[in-house]
Design a protein around this motif. Structure first.
Motif, PDB file in Angstrom:
ATOM      1  N   GLU A  96      47.028  40.258  38.196  1.00  0.00           N
ATOM      2  CA  GLU A  96      46.486  41.386  38.604  1.00  0.00           C
ATOM      3  C   GLU A  96      45.891  42.658  37.466  1.00  0.00           C
ATOM      4  N   SER A 122      41.887  44.149  39.415  1.00  0.00           N
ATOM      5  CA  SER A 122      42.022  45.529  38.483  1.00  0.00           C
ATOM      6  C   SER A 122      40.564  45.784  37.999  1.00  0.00           C
ATOM      7  N   GLY A 163      38.474  43.617  42.179  1.00  0.00           N
ATOM      8  CA  GLY A 163      39.874  43.168  42.741  1.00  0.00           C
ATOM      9  C   GLY A 163      39.500  41.339  42.540  1.00  0.00           C
TER      10      GLY A 163
END
Length: 361
Positions: A238, A242, A246
């Protein structure tokens, strides 16, 4: 006549290494004797000591080395006495199917010296990666000697012989990182740091370092990381997504060699992105991935062996980058030591206290 020199020997699995007298024969056809000036302490040497490579004890350890050619055997023309060289463990044959196709970096029949170095009682030694450079002098195949600019520091240049080339090549040769690309490197030991450095030289715009050790993440910034992720505190996948809008990184290098970190690399890449495995797994490790995900995400899953390098092409280039100030090889050298301090250096390396200890002779 053969020569007697000091060298670091691993006699049995797990036993502390010790400095012993080594007999180095005169070079035969296609061989060279090199006076070693510096040799890095690599995890592979520790793997040899622990029996993780094979059981061909006793081993003459050391392989990340630079030095000066002292003697050459009959038929050797590419190097001569006095040449400053970096040693490599992939002397290409020039005749196998890869070489015939013009892809010598994938040579399937690399070779080492035919003669054996021995202990004084005649016991034959197995040189680490066919080199055995924790010694004042070593015997290698002449093709394992790559001539480079003698202006380079031996301590820095020798590191190209294994870890730095493996990481740099994983990014540039295998991963194909280029200008404007994003890359994440999972595992920031010496190989991972070299991947970061390679990505910086190649012009990557986003270079993400991932590790569980805050010290290594700080070091990564020196080598060119634009962002760092402490995966002991946050989800690595993640976090990488990020930091890349994304999507995931264009290239993800796995420099640990474990199934769990490989899965992180797989899912942290963008669609049609590339995963490069350069960390070395153990024989019993298994990887499970949903085959639909392998199909649906596209891209490439690659393994990088020695950074897919061709020493005669890549070593001089990287030394030139070093001398131009574009590749900080000196930053990899955490400390310099003597032959008698190799065992202690293994302990520091195992704890993650150093990037590289370098033996100076």
């Amino acid at each position: 006549m053969s020569q007697h020199v000091r060298g670091v020997v691993a006699r049995a699995k797990g036993d502390p290494v010790r400095v012993e007298t080594i007999v180095v024969p005169d070079p035969g056809p296609g061989e060279a004797v090199v006076k070693v000036q510096a040799c890095g302490v690599c995890h592979t040497d520790l793997h040899y000591r622990e029996g993780g490579i094979n059981d061909d004890f006793p081993f003459l350890l050391g392989h990340e080395a630079a030095g000066v050619v002292e003697q050459v055997g009959p038929g050797v023309t590419d190097v001569q006495p006095g040449d400053f060289v970096v040693l490599n463990w992939r002397a290409v044959c020039g005749h196998c199917r890869a070489c015939r196709r013009g892809r010598p970096q994938y040579c399937f029949d690399t070779h080492n010296a035919r003669q054996k170095m021995t202990l004084t009682d005649g016991t034959e030694l197995t040189p680490a990666l066919g080199i055995g450079a924790f010694a004042e002098k070593t015997l290698v195949a002449a093709g394992q000697c790559t001539k480079v600019d003698p202006a380079a520091s031996p301590a820095a240049a020798g590191l190209l012989g294994c870890g730095v080339m493996a990481g740099f090549g994983a990014a540039v040769n295998t991963g194909g990182v280029g200008r404007g690309d994003s890359i994440a490197v999972i595992g920031c030991g010496g190989v991972g740091m070299a991947g970061i450095a390679g990505a910086k030289v190649a012009g990557a715009s986003k270079i993400i370092a991932v590790d569980v050790d805050e010290r290594k993440l700080k070091w990564a910034e020196r080598f060119g990381a634009t962002d760092t992720v402490d995966s002991s505190k946050t989800d690595a996948v993640e976090a990488v997504r990020s930091l890349t809008g994304g999507f995931g990184a264009d290239v993800v290098i796995e420099a640990v060699g474990r199934p769990e970190t490989y899965r992180q690399a797989f899912y942290a890449r963008d669609l049609a992105g590339t995963v490069v495995l350069v960390g070395v797994p153990t024989p019993r490790m298994k990887l499970e991935l949903p085959l639909l995900d392998v199909f649906g995400r596209g891209g490439a899953l690659k393994s990088s062996w020695y950074g897919d390098c061709l020493p005669s092409r890549d070593f001089p280039m990287l030394v030139d980058l070093y001398l131009q100030g574009r590749l900080d090889l000196d930053a990899f050298v955490s400390e310099t030591i003597t032959l008698d301090e190799v065992e202690d250096a293994f302990a520091r390396m195992h704890k993650g206290d150093v990037l590289r200890s370098v033996v100076i002779l």
